[in-house]
Write a protein that holds these residues in place. Structure first.
Motif, PDB file in Angstrom:
ATOM      1  N   SER A   1      -4.037  11.873  -8.667  1.00 53.16           N
ATOM      2  CA  SER A   1      -4.239  10.997  -7.509  1.00 53.16           C
ATOM      3  C   SER A   1      -3.109   9.978  -7.548  1.00 53.16           C
ATOM      4  O   SER A   1      -2.905   9.338  -8.592  1.00 53.16           O
ATOM      5  N   GLY A   2      -2.379   9.841  -6.444  1.00 57.06           N
ATOM      6  CA  GLY A   2      -1.178   9.004  -6.457  1.00 57.06           C
ATOM      7  C   GLY A   2      -1.415   7.645  -7.099  1.00 57.06           C
ATOM      8  O   GLY A   2      -0.716   7.238  -8.042  1.00 57.06           O
ATOM      9  N   SER A   3      -2.435   6.931  -6.601  1.00 53.93           N
ATOM     10  CA  SER A   3      -2.653   5.567  -7.066  1.00 53.93           C
ATOM     11  C   SER A   3      -3.036   5.516  -8.552  1.00 53.93           C
ATOM     12  O   SER A   3      -2.929   4.465  -9.184  1.00 53.93           O
ATOM     13  N   ALA A   4      -3.456   6.658  -9.130  1.00 51.60           N
ATOM     14  CA  ALA A   4      -3.877   6.680 -10.538  1.00 51.60           C
ATOM     15  C   ALA A   4      -2.724   6.343 -11.475  1.00 51.60           C
ATOM     16  O   ALA A   4      -2.934   5.764 -12.547  1.00 51.60           O
TER      17      ALA A   4
ATOM     18  N   SER B   1     -12.219   4.920  -7.286  1.00 51.72           N
ATOM     19  CA  SER B   1     -12.632   5.697  -8.462  1.00 51.72           C
ATOM     20  C   SER B   1     -11.638   6.814  -8.753  1.00 51.72           C
ATOM     21  O   SER B   1     -11.543   7.276  -9.882  1.00 51.72           O
ATOM     22  N   SER B   2     -10.857   7.237  -7.732  1.00 50.73           N
ATOM     23  CA  SER B   2      -9.888   8.296  -8.019  1.00 50.73           C
ATOM     24  C   SER B   2      -8.788   7.749  -8.941  1.00 50.73           C
ATOM     25  O   SER B   2      -8.288   8.464  -9.810  1.00 50.73           O
ATOM     26  N   ALA B   3      -8.437   6.475  -8.798  1.00 48.91           N
ATOM     27  CA  ALA B   3      -7.396   5.892  -9.657  1.00 48.91           C
ATOM     28  C   ALA B   3      -7.880   5.830 -11.106  1.00 48.91           C
ATOM     29  O   ALA B   3      -7.166   6.221 -12.032  1.00 48.91           O
TER      30      ALA B   3
ATOM     31  N   SER C   1     -11.137  10.805   4.481  1.00 49.09           N
ATOM     32  CA  SER C   1     -10.650  10.640   3.108  1.00 49.09           C
ATOM     33  C   SER C   1      -9.223  10.093   3.114  1.00 49.09           C
ATOM     34  O   SER C   1      -8.491  10.213   4.107  1.00 49.09           O
ATOM     35  N   SER C   2      -8.795   9.530   1.974  1.00 49.28           N
ATOM     36  CA  SER C   2      -7.408   9.058   1.848  1.00 49.28           C
ATOM     37  C   SER C   2      -6.446  10.227   2.026  1.00 49.28           C
ATOM     38  O   SER C   2      -5.394  10.074   2.638  1.00 49.28           O
ATOM     39  N   THR C   3      -6.817  11.384   1.482  1.00 49.05           N
ATOM     40  CA  THR C   3      -5.926  12.558   1.590  1.00 49.05           C
ATOM     41  C   THR C   3      -5.631  12.855   3.052  1.00 49.05           C
ATOM     42  O   THR C   3      -4.475  13.062   3.439  1.00 49.05           O
TER      43      THR C   3
ATOM     44  N   LYS D   1       0.813  -1.224   0.000  1.00 49.15           N
ATOM     45  CA  LYS D   1       0.000   0.000   0.000  1.00 49.15           C
ATOM     46  C   LYS D   1       0.842   1.268   0.000  1.00 49.15           C
ATOM     47  O   LYS D   1       1.851   1.344   0.702  1.00 49.15           O
ATOM     48  N   TYR D   2       0.364   2.230  -0.751  1.00 46.11           N
ATOM     49  CA  TYR D   2       0.872   3.610  -0.692  1.00 46.11           C
ATOM     50  C   TYR D   2       0.103   4.293   0.442  1.00 46.11           C
ATOM     51  O   TYR D   2      -1.114   4.420   0.380  1.00 46.11           O
ATOM     52  N   TRP D   3       0.816   4.684   1.489  1.00 42.42           N
ATOM     53  CA  TRP D   3       0.131   5.337   2.611  1.00 42.42           C
ATOM     54  C   TRP D   3       1.106   6.348   3.208  1.00 42.42           C
ATOM     55  O   TRP D   3       2.033   5.974   3.919  1.00 42.42           O
ATOM     56  N   GLY D   4       0.919   7.613   2.885  1.00 44.07           N
ATOM     57  CA  GLY D   4       1.837   8.663   3.311  1.00 44.07           C
ATOM     58  C   GLY D   4       2.560   9.235   2.105  1.00 44.07           C
ATOM     59  O   GLY D   4       2.992   8.487   1.227  1.00 44.07           O
TER      60      GLY D   4
ATOM     61  N   LEU E   1      -7.581  -4.827   1.612  1.00 45.89           N
ATOM     62  CA  LEU E   1      -8.509  -3.725   1.918  1.00 45.89           C
ATOM     63  C   LEU E   1      -7.901  -2.445   1.380  1.00 45.89           C
ATOM     64  O   LEU E   1      -6.686  -2.265   1.452  1.00 45.89           O
ATOM     65  N   ASP E   2      -8.741  -1.557   0.859  1.00 47.88           N
ATOM     66  CA  ASP E   2      -8.290  -0.192   0.589  1.00 47.88           C
ATOM     67  C   ASP E   2      -8.648   0.628   1.819  1.00 47.88           C
ATOM     68  O   ASP E   2      -8.963   0.070   2.862  1.00 47.88           O
ATOM     69  N   ALA E   3      -8.646   1.944   1.678  1.00 44.61           N
ATOM     70  CA  ALA E   3      -9.007   2.768   2.818  1.00 44.61           C
ATOM     71  C   ALA E   3     -10.528   2.761   2.975  1.00 44.61           C
ATOM     72  O   ALA E   3     -11.212   3.731   2.641  1.00 44.61           O
ATOM     73  N   GLY E   4     -11.065   1.645   3.439  1.00 49.40           N
ATOM     74  CA  GLY E   4     -12.501   1.496   3.606  1.00 49.40           C
ATOM     75  C   GLY E   4     -12.795   0.105   4.149  1.00 49.40           C
ATOM     76  O   GLY E   4     -11.867  -0.681   4.354  1.00 49.40           O
TER      77      GLY E   4
HETATM   78  O1  PMV Z   1      -4.329   7.636  -4.525  1.00 47.32           O
HETATM   79  P1  PMV Z   1      -4.937   7.986  -3.207  1.00 47.32           P
HETATM   80  O2  PMV Z   1      -4.446   9.306  -2.702  1.00 47.32           O
HETATM   81  O3  PMV Z   1      -6.435   7.885  -3.234  1.00 47.32           O
HETATM   82  O4  PMV Z   1      -4.418   6.920  -2.104  1.00 47.32           O
HETATM   83  C1  PMV Z   1      -4.655   5.544  -2.203  1.00 47.32           C
HETATM   84  C2  PMV Z   1      -4.356   4.875  -0.921  1.00 47.32           C
HETATM   85  C3  PMV Z   1      -4.725   3.410  -0.817  1.00 47.32           C
HETATM   86  O5  PMV Z   1      -5.775   3.104  -1.721  1.00 47.32           O
HETATM   87  C4  PMV Z   1      -5.203   3.116   0.590  1.00 47.32           C
HETATM   88  C5  PMV Z   1      -3.550   2.485  -1.084  1.00 47.32           C
HETATM   89  C6  PMV Z   1      -3.072   2.371  -2.509  1.00 47.32           C
HETATM   90  O6  PMV Z   1      -1.854   2.192  -2.671  1.00 47.32           O
HETATM   91  O7  PMV Z   1      -3.880   2.401  -3.443  1.00 47.32           O
END
Ligand code: PMV
Length: 350
Positions: free
Chosen positions: A155-158, A116-118, A212-214, A25-28, A303-306
């Motif tokens: 969005s990072g994960s995008a 959906s942000s990705a 939110s993830s942010t 996971k990307y977290w931070g 799990l994602d952030a949910g």
């Molecule tokens: O791309 P963001 O800022 O919505 O962050 C995504 C964070 C996680 O979904 C929890 C993990 C990930 O790597 O996708």
């Protein structure tokens, strides 16, 4: 960058882009969407955003974009789009002379645990980057990879959705091409067992999440376990990449569940702490682990952030697993909703 000597043009570009599910996971994050650690994900097939952008010269006093979601104006997306267009203007200043009418829709319902942000930000970044290629008369053909860095800013994960199959985002020294600025495909070095992988999403709760993830990313800045998390994420990237290469599904399962539970442990131990899991998430996790140990079938959750669970397993077990989900897990899902997806080939022009 040098400004293209553009004549003002108009036209329409569209892209369909999938969501992805992260295993590491990307977290931070720091600076402008620079991840604190590398992340690894699988791009999905069915869960996509479809985005069409009409571009034309902007009239004086006019906003830079108009946004429609499912054919209707949707102001709730505007703050994120305003930030995105600030990045667009920084990268391609001349595009501020253009107006963009954006029409977007998703092939999956909202708040179901599919990011959906990705999908939406990768689809939009693909449209805008291709428009830049057309207007500036780039002398190379446009490829989705060109949109990677703009997708990350949206969005990072995008940025991981730019590729089909398996992607790595974030600098990880053993992989020379890896970068903090955009994702890299690692699909070619992945064992065939991971090329046909399923993701069945148990929609435990379909309400909008409370944090939110942010906000969650920001809480990592002062987190008491920040250094431990960094060490863990780098170690898990190493373990995951070796399991993906060797087809070591046991190790894949171990990393996958450790990352999912660590993500939520980090949320709970943030200040302020928050809990996105629901009681039925825990009930389902117990059932998944029990089924795995009884049936000796390689299935795991992430799990994602949910609160919603992604069940990952090789395609050859589809029939037995879908039957088991229907009888044992559907009752724990909101409106009995389960979305069956699988690994996919990445974005497609519309
Ligand atoms: O791309 P963001 O800022 O919505 O962050 C995504 C964070 C996680 O979904 C929890 C993990 C990930 O790597 O996708």
């Amino acid at each position: 960058m040098t400004q293209p000597n553009h004549t003002q043009q108009s036209g329409t570009i569209g892209w369909q882009s999938p969501s992805n599910i992260a295993i590491v996971k990307y977290w931070g994050k720091k600076d402008i969407q620079i991840p604190l650690n590398p992340s690894v994900s699988m791009t999905l097939s069915e869960s996509c955003s479809k985005t069409v952008v009409d571009y034309r010269p902007r009239q004086s006093g006019e906003n830079q974009f108009t946004f429609y979601f499912n054919h209707l104006p949707n102001p709730s997306f505007e703050p994120k789009l305003n930030t995105f267009f600030q990045y667009v203007t920084q990268q391609y200043p001349y595009l501020s002379d253009y107006h963009f009418t954006i029409s977007s829709s998703n092939t999956f319902p909202h708040s179901t645990g599919i990011a959906s942000s990705a999908s939406s930000m990768s689809a939009l970044a693909l449209c805008i980057t291709q428009i830049h290629h057309i207007i500036s008369q780039h002398n190379t053909n446009f490829t989705p990879t060109d949109a990677g860095s703009l997708a990350r800013l949206g969005s990072g994960s995008a940025c991981r959705s730019i590729f089909g199959g398996w992607s790595l985002w974030g600098k990880y020294e053993p992989i020379t091409e890896s970068s903090d600025y955009q994702a890299t495909s690692i699909n070619d070095s992945t064992h065939p067992i991971f090329h046909h992988f399923c993701d069945s999403i148990l929609v435990i709760d379909d309400k909008k999440k409370s944090v939110s993830s942010t906000a969650g990313h920001h809480l990592m800045n002062q987190h008491p376990f920040a250094q431990g998390r960094l060490n863990q994420a780098f170690a898990n990237t190493k373990r995951l990449l070796s399991s993906l290469q060797n087809g070591d599904i046991e190790q894949f399962i171990s990393v996958c569940e450790e990352e999912a539970l660590s993500l939520h442990a980090l949320m709970m131990s943030s200040n302020p702490g928050f809990i996105l899991l629901k009681p039925n998430t825990l009930v389902a996790i117990e059932k998944i682990r029990h089924f795995r140990s009884e049936q000796h079938i390689p299935i795991c959750f992430t799990l994602d952030a949910g609160p919603n669970l992604h069940l990952l397993y090789p395609a050859e077990y589809q029939t037995i697993i879908k039957n088991w989900i229907d009888s044992e897990l559907k009752p724990f899902c909101s409106n009995q909703l389960v979305i069956h997806d699988k690994s996919g080939n990445g974005p497609q022009p519309l």
